[in-house]
Design a protein around this motif. Structure first.
Motif, mmCIF file in Angstrom:
data_model
loop_
_atom_site.group_PDB
_atom_site.id
_atom_site.type_symbol
_atom_site.label_atom_id
_atom_site.label_comp_id
_atom_site.label_asym_id
_atom_site.label_seq_id
_atom_site.Cartn_x
_atom_site.Cartn_y
_atom_site.Cartn_z
ATOM 1 N N VAL A 192 1.125 -0.843 -0.394
ATOM 2 C CA VAL A 192 0.605 0.026 0.455
ATOM 3 C C VAL A 192 0.669 1.122 -0.428
ATOM 4 O O VAL A 192 1.549 1.070 0.569
ATOM 5 C CB VAL A 192 -1.340 0.232 1.353
ATOM 6 C CG1 VAL A 192 -1.710 1.573 1.233
ATOM 7 C CG2 VAL A 192 -1.651 -1.407 1.213
ATOM 8 N N THR A 193 0.247 1.908 -1.119
ATOM 9 C CA THR A 193 1.267 3.435 -1.177
ATOM 10 C C THR A 193 0.284 4.587 -1.230
ATOM 11 O O THR A 193 -0.686 4.274 -1.550
ATOM 12 C CB THR A 193 2.164 3.244 -2.139
ATOM 13 O OG1 THR A 193 2.637 2.145 -2.713
ATOM 14 C CG2 THR A 193 2.948 4.862 -2.287
ATOM 15 N N THR A 194 0.472 5.182 0.302
ATOM 16 C CA THR A 194 -0.406 6.106 -0.432
ATOM 17 C C THR A 194 -0.102 8.047 0.197
ATOM 18 O O THR A 194 1.347 7.682 0.173
ATOM 19 C CB THR A 194 -0.492 6.649 1.729
ATOM 20 O OG1 THR A 194 0.171 6.176 2.611
ATOM 21 C CG2 THR A 194 -1.053 5.162 2.044
ATOM 22 N N PHE A 195 -0.214 9.272 -0.454
ATOM 23 C CA PHE A 195 -0.491 9.991 -1.147
ATOM 24 C C PHE A 195 -0.587 10.799 -0.325
ATOM 25 O O PHE A 195 -1.796 10.863 -1.003
ATOM 26 C CB PHE A 195 0.563 10.336 -2.394
ATOM 27 C CG PHE A 195 1.343 9.550 -3.195
ATOM 28 C CD1 PHE A 195 2.644 10.158 -3.247
ATOM 29 C CD2 PHE A 195 0.923 8.692 -4.184
ATOM 30 C CE1 PHE A 195 3.553 9.494 -3.880
ATOM 31 C CE2 PHE A 195 1.557 7.516 -4.781
ATOM 32 C CZ PHE A 195 3.134 8.645 -4.157
ATOM 33 N N LEU A 196 -0.201 11.852 1.471
ATOM 34 C CA LEU A 196 -1.784 12.071 1.986
ATOM 35 C C LEU A 196 -1.132 13.412 2.423
ATOM 36 O O LEU A 196 0.199 13.856 2.770
ATOM 37 C CB LEU A 196 -1.857 11.300 3.501
ATOM 38 C CG LEU A 196 -1.930 9.694 2.809
ATOM 39 C CD1 LEU A 196 -2.024 8.962 4.944
ATOM 40 C CD2 LEU A 196 -2.955 10.090 2.242
ATOM 41 N N ALA A 197 -1.779 13.978 2.340
ATOM 42 C CA ALA A 197 -1.700 15.674 3.277
ATOM 43 C C ALA A 197 -0.966 15.729 4.733
ATOM 44 O O ALA A 197 -0.627 14.737 5.453
ATOM 45 C CB ALA A 197 -2.865 16.119 3.654
ATOM 46 N N GLN A 198 -0.034 16.750 4.799
ATOM 47 C CA GLN A 198 0.587 16.593 5.982
ATOM 48 C C GLN A 198 -0.356 16.924 6.699
ATOM 49 O O GLN A 198 -0.771 18.559 7.426
ATOM 50 C CB GLN A 198 1.898 17.167 5.787
ATOM 51 C CG GLN A 198 2.962 16.543 4.564
ATOM 52 C CD GLN A 198 4.174 17.580 4.732
ATOM 53 O OE1 GLN A 198 3.604 19.880 4.841
ATOM 54 N NE2 GLN A 198 5.348 16.880 4.597
ATOM 55 N N GLY A 199 0.605 17.262 8.453
ATOM 56 C CA GLY A 199 -0.393 17.031 9.444
ATOM 57 C C GLY A 199 -1.853 16.072 9.360
ATOM 58 O O GLY A 199 -2.422 17.360 10.994
ATOM 59 N N VAL A 200 -1.837 15.406 9.151
ATOM 60 C CA VAL A 200 -3.626 14.669 9.583
ATOM 61 C C VAL A 200 -3.926 13.500 9.751
ATOM 62 O O VAL A 200 -2.271 13.263 9.321
ATOM 63 C CB VAL A 200 -4.330 15.692 8.048
ATOM 64 C CG1 VAL A 200 -4.503 16.739 8.128
ATOM 65 C CG2 VAL A 200 -3.993 15.482 6.768
ATOM 66 N N PRO A 201 -5.283 12.536 10.074
ATOM 67 C CA PRO A 201 -4.397 11.438 10.272
ATOM 68 C C PRO A 201 -4.429 10.603 9.046
ATOM 69 O O PRO A 201 -5.383 10.747 8.094
ATOM 70 C CB PRO A 201 -5.816 10.811 10.920
ATOM 71 C CG PRO A 201 -6.641 12.631 11.602
ATOM 72 C CD PRO A 201 -5.345 13.344 10.689
ATOM 73 N N GLU A 202 -3.519 10.012 8.837
ATOM 74 C CA GLU A 202 -4.138 9.180 8.182
ATOM 75 C C GLU A 202 -5.237 8.425 7.067
ATOM 76 O O GLU A 202 -5.172 7.704 6.175
ATOM 77 C CB GLU A 202 -2.647 7.878 7.918
ATOM 78 C CG GLU A 202 -0.911 8.586 8.091
ATOM 79 C CD GLU A 202 -0.305 7.030 8.178
ATOM 80 O OE1 GLU A 202 -0.278 6.022 7.911
ATOM 81 O OE2 GLU A 202 1.000 7.287 8.757
ATOM 82 N N ALA A 203 -6.251 8.015 8.299
ATOM 83 C CA ALA A 203 -7.165 7.353 7.926
ATOM 84 C C ALA A 203 -8.558 7.796 8.687
ATOM 85 O O ALA A 203 -7.479 7.691 10.069
ATOM 86 C CB ALA A 203 -7.229 5.414 7.710
ATOM 87 N N THR A 204 -9.666 8.122 8.546
ATOM 88 C CA THR A 204 -10.539 8.289 8.683
ATOM 89 C C THR A 204 -11.801 6.954 9.222
ATOM 90 O O THR A 204 -12.173 6.683 7.721
ATOM 91 C CB THR A 204 -11.445 9.736 9.011
ATOM 92 O OG1 THR A 204 -10.166 10.650 8.386
ATOM 93 C CG2 THR A 204 -11.994 10.004 9.491
ATOM 94 N N PRO A 205 -12.342 6.140 9.785
ATOM 95 C CA PRO A 205 -12.873 5.329 10.066
ATOM 96 C C PRO A 205 -14.473 6.077 9.704
ATOM 97 O O PRO A 205 -14.229 7.395 10.449
ATOM 98 C CB PRO A 205 -12.930 4.885 11.725
ATOM 99 C CG PRO A 205 -11.898 4.982 12.013
ATOM 100 C CD PRO A 205 -11.739 6.071 11.583
ATOM 101 N N VAL A 206 -14.586 5.375 8.949
ATOM 102 C CA VAL A 206 -16.773 6.159 8.759
ATOM 103 C C VAL A 206 -17.442 4.773 7.892
ATOM 104 O O VAL A 206 -17.165 3.082 8.103
ATOM 105 C CB VAL A 206 -16.476 6.388 6.880
ATOM 106 C CG1 VAL A 206 -15.130 7.871 6.689
ATOM 107 C CG2 VAL A 206 -15.807 5.615 5.356
ATOM 108 N N PRO A 207 -18.174 4.843 8.445
ATOM 109 C CA PRO A 207 -19.371 3.535 8.115
ATOM 110 C C PRO A 207 -19.316 3.449 7.134
ATOM 111 O O PRO A 207 -18.867 3.841 6.485
ATOM 112 C CB PRO A 207 -21.050 4.277 8.411
ATOM 113 C CG PRO A 207 -20.179 6.034 8.808
ATOM 114 C CD PRO A 207 -19.480 6.269 8.668
ATOM 115 N N PRO A 208 -20.525 1.744 6.947
ATOM 116 C CA PRO A 208 -20.312 1.567 5.482
ATOM 117 C C PRO A 208 -20.796 2.255 4.816
ATOM 118 O O PRO A 208 -21.914 2.596 4.925
ATOM 119 C CB PRO A 208 -20.939 -0.022 6.149
ATOM 120 C CG PRO A 208 -20.583 -0.207 7.284
ATOM 121 C CD PRO A 208 -20.429 1.271 8.186
#
Length: 174
Positions: A148-164
């Motif tokens: 898994v390769t991610t390109f993410l904004a800096q300073g924010v959580p890598e992932a946010t859980p969401v409802p299905p």
């Protein structure tokens, strides 16, 4: 002919010399020779040499146009992840783009808005854009290995859980 005292000593010395000579020819553990101490068994060489140079994990065609643009510097991460059969990562979003390459096994990727799962075979990739709710699930009978390769904004959580994001979605097991 009678043998005198010196003759007996000479015979005894000659006999003793013969015993010493035979003892010198004896193998270890024979005729009082000490048995050798066995050398410790060498541990089997289980080390696997690292491959030289870059290794291609997968190659194929991404079936959507790709455009990467970030308003500022982006953090990136490349990691491997193993999923047991039936295990899922859970629904989530990312503040950036995620590329998931399947190295081994079989997974299904489901995205909100397009609830039909895309099944990946080894070497195939799924690209999930910024803010898109998605879930990755091992749908095979063997463990699945993801790169898994991610390109993410800096300073924010890598992932946010969401409802299905899709109806009647089974609960994740992982």
């Amino acid at each position: 002919m009678p043998v005198g005292r010196t003759g007996r000593i000479g015979s005894a010395v000659t006999g003793f010399a013969a015993v010493l000579a035979l003892a010198g020819c004896a193998q270890p553990g024979q005729l009082g020779q000490p048995a050798p101490t066995p050398a410790p068994a060498a541990a089997p060489d289980t080390a696997v040499a690292a491959p030289a140079g870059p290794q291609v994990v997968g190659r194929g065609v991404v079936d959507v146009p790709l455009r990467f643009r970030t308003p500022a510097n982006a953090d990136y991460a490349v990691r491997t992840l193993d999923l047991d059969p039936g295990e899922a990562l859970g629904w989530e979003t990312h503040p950036g783009t995620e590329l998931t390459l399947l190295d081994a096994g079989q997974v299904a990727v489901q995205e909100g808005g397009a609830c039909a799962p895309r099944v990946l075979a080894p070497g195939q990739v799924a690209v999930v854009g910024e803010g898109v709710a998605h879930v990755v699930r091992n749908t095979g009978t063997e463990p699945a290995r993801l790169v898994v390769t991610t390109f993410l904004a800096q300073g924010v959580p890598e992932a946010t859980p969401v409802p299905p994001a899709c109806p009647e979605e089974p609960a994740p097991t992982g």
